[in-house]
Enzyme design. Structure first.
Site, PDB file in Angstrom:
ATOM      1  N   CYS A 175      -6.243  -5.077  16.018  1.00  0.00           N
ATOM      2  CA  CYS A 175      -6.168  -6.024  16.959  1.00  0.00           C
ATOM      3  C   CYS A 175      -7.348  -6.010  18.120  1.00  0.00           C
ATOM      4  O   CYS A 175      -8.610  -6.077  17.822  1.00  0.00           O
ATOM      5  CB  CYS A 175      -4.884  -6.089  17.724  1.00  0.00           C
ATOM      6  SG  CYS A 175      -4.619  -7.516  18.611  1.00  0.00           S
TER       7      CYS A 175
ATOM      8  N   ILE B  91       0.035 -10.300  17.818  1.00  0.00           N
ATOM      9  CA  ILE B  91      -0.011 -10.671  19.382  1.00  0.00           C
ATOM     10  C   ILE B  91      -1.295 -11.278  19.918  1.00  0.00           C
ATOM     11  O   ILE B  91      -2.143 -10.242  20.073  1.00  0.00           O
ATOM     12  CB  ILE B  91       0.568  -9.566  19.869  1.00  0.00           C
ATOM     13  CG1 ILE B  91       1.933  -8.878  19.289  1.00  0.00           C
ATOM     14  CG2 ILE B  91       0.920  -9.671  21.545  1.00  0.00           C
ATOM     15  CD1 ILE B  91       2.269  -7.457  19.788  1.00  0.00           C
TER      16      ILE B  91
ATOM     17  N   HIS C 272      -0.969  -5.996  14.306  1.00  0.00           N
ATOM     18  CA  HIS C 272      -0.130  -4.530  14.753  1.00  0.00           C
ATOM     19  C   HIS C 272       0.456  -3.889  13.687  1.00  0.00           C
ATOM     20  O   HIS C 272       1.852  -4.224  13.549  1.00  0.00           O
ATOM     21  CB  HIS C 272       0.632  -4.909  16.006  1.00  0.00           C
ATOM     22  CG  HIS C 272      -0.320  -4.945  17.259  1.00  0.00           C
ATOM     23  ND1 HIS C 272      -0.709  -4.069  18.181  1.00  0.00           N
ATOM     24  CD2 HIS C 272      -0.795  -6.410  17.577  1.00  0.00           C
ATOM     25  CE1 HIS C 272      -1.245  -4.779  19.065  1.00  0.00           C
ATOM     26  NE2 HIS C 272      -1.430  -6.093  18.903  1.00  0.00           N
TER      27      HIS C 272
ATOM     28  N   GLU D 283       1.607  -1.051  13.269  1.00  0.00           N
ATOM     29  CA  GLU D 283       2.342   0.207  13.886  1.00  0.00           C
ATOM     30  C   GLU D 283       3.633  -0.352  14.472  1.00  0.00           C
ATOM     31  O   GLU D 283       4.617   0.626  14.836  1.00  0.00           O
ATOM     32  CB  GLU D 283       1.610   0.920  15.154  1.00  0.00           C
ATOM     33  CG  GLU D 283       1.769   0.092  16.629  1.00  0.00           C
ATOM     34  CD  GLU D 283       0.720  -1.010  16.623  1.00  0.00           C
ATOM     35  OE1 GLU D 283       0.161  -1.614  15.535  1.00  0.00           O
ATOM     36  OE2 GLU D 283       0.478  -1.571  17.719  1.00  0.00           O
TER      37      GLU D 283
HETATM   38  N1  GLN Z   1      -6.079 -10.755  23.068  1.00  0.00           N
HETATM   39  C1  GLN Z   1      -6.366  -9.192  23.128  1.00  0.00           C
HETATM   40  C2  GLN Z   1      -8.159  -9.033  23.336  1.00  0.00           C
HETATM   41  O1  GLN Z   1      -8.579  -9.906  23.303  1.00  0.00           O
HETATM   42  C3  GLN Z   1      -5.923  -8.487  21.941  1.00  0.00           C
HETATM   43  C4  GLN Z   1      -4.611  -8.512  21.864  1.00  0.00           C
HETATM   44  C5  GLN Z   1      -4.137  -7.163  21.182  1.00  0.00           C
HETATM   45  O2  GLN Z   1      -4.426  -6.068  20.978  1.00  0.00           O
HETATM   46  N2  GLN Z   1      -2.782  -7.535  20.927  1.00  0.00           N
HETATM   47  O3  GLN Z   1      -8.567  -8.204  23.580  1.00  0.00           O
END
Ligand code: GLN
Length: 192
Positions: free
Chosen positions: A85, A140, A176, A178
Site C-alpha cells: 500500500c 484501504i 494489505h 497482513e
Molecule cells: N492512501 C495512502 C497514501 O496515499 C495509502 C493507504 C494505505 O497505506 N492503506 O499514502
C-alpha cells in the site's frame, strides 16, 4: 536463522511481523523480526518489509532518518523486499505528488487513492499469479499502478489495473496482506 526488518514508522507492524513468522514457519525456516525506526538496522536484515500508512509521512521520515538510502542499497544488493500500500507508493518511481519522495526501487508509477471515495475500502477474493487459490485482499484507500516498466511482472489486477507486481527481488501490493491470517503473499515475496 534469518533476520526480517519491518519499517516501523507507521502501519501494521505487529501484523506484518506475525505474517512473516507464519510464512517462515510454513517453509521450516525461523525468522527473527526487527522493527526499524532509525538507520543502521536495514543493512543487517535478510528480508525487508515496508508497510502501509500515509506515504507522505513515511517517505519524509525515511528521508529524515537516513533509512531511505539504506533501503535503496538493500534492494541493489538483491535482497527480498515486500512493500504494501503506502509502502508501494514510497518504493515506486513516481507517485505524481511532490510531497512523496519516492525511492525509485520499483519501476512503476502509481495513482494515490485511485479507487476513489465510493470504493475507499473493500475486500476482494483476488487471483494472484503464483497462488493456487484466491487471496482475501483488503484495500484501504489503496493506490493503483498505472505505468509498469518492462522488467515488472503484473501478478494481479482489479478492474484491469495492476495491484500486485514483482520486479526481481521487489514485491509490492496495493492491498494489505497482513490483515488476514493468510500469509501466502509474505511467503511468495520472501520464501517463494
Ligand atoms: N492512501 C495512502 C497514501 O496515499 C495509502 C493507504 C494505505 O497505506 N492503506 O499514502
Amino acid at each position: 536463522m534469518q533476520t526480517a526488518g519491518v519499517i516501523a514508522v507507521q502501519g501494521d507492524v505487529a501484523e506484518h511481523a506475525a505474517a512473516i513468522r507464519r510464512a517462515a514457519a510454513d517453509h521450516s525456516e525461523s525468522c527473527e523480526v526487527e522493527t526499524i525506526r532509525t538507520a543502521g538496522t536495514v543493512p543487517e536484515c535478510d528480508l525487508l518489509l515496508v508497510p502501509g500508512g500515509e506515504s507522505t509521512t513515511i517517505s519524509r521520515l525515511l528521508e529524515r532518518e537516513g533509512i531511505g538510502e539504506e533501503i535503496v542499497e538493500f534492494v541493489a544488493d538483491g535482497k527480498p523486499m515486500l512493500a504494501t500500500c503506502a509502502g508501494l507508493i514510497v518504493a515506486s518511481r513516481d507517485a505524481k505528488d511532490d510531497r512523496v519522495r519516492t525511492l525509485d526501487v520499483l519501476d512503476v508509477s502509481v495513482d494515490r487513492n485511485a479507487f476513489g471515495r465510493q470504493k475507499d475500502s473493500f475486500e476482494a477474493a483476488l487471483d494472484v499469479e503464483g497462488l493456487d487459490a484466491p487471496f482475501p485482499a483488503v484495500f484501504i484507500r489503496a493506490p493503483t499502478i498505472d505505468e509498469v516498466g518492462s522488467g515488472v511482472d503484473v501478478l494481479a489486477t482489479v478492474e484491469g489495473r495492476p495491484v500486485a507486481v514483482r520486479q526481481d527481488n521487489v514485491f509490492a501490493t496495493s492491498f494489505h496482506p497482513e490483515l488476514t491470517e493468510d500469509s501466502r503473499v509474505h511467503e511468495l515475496a520472501f520464501f517463494g
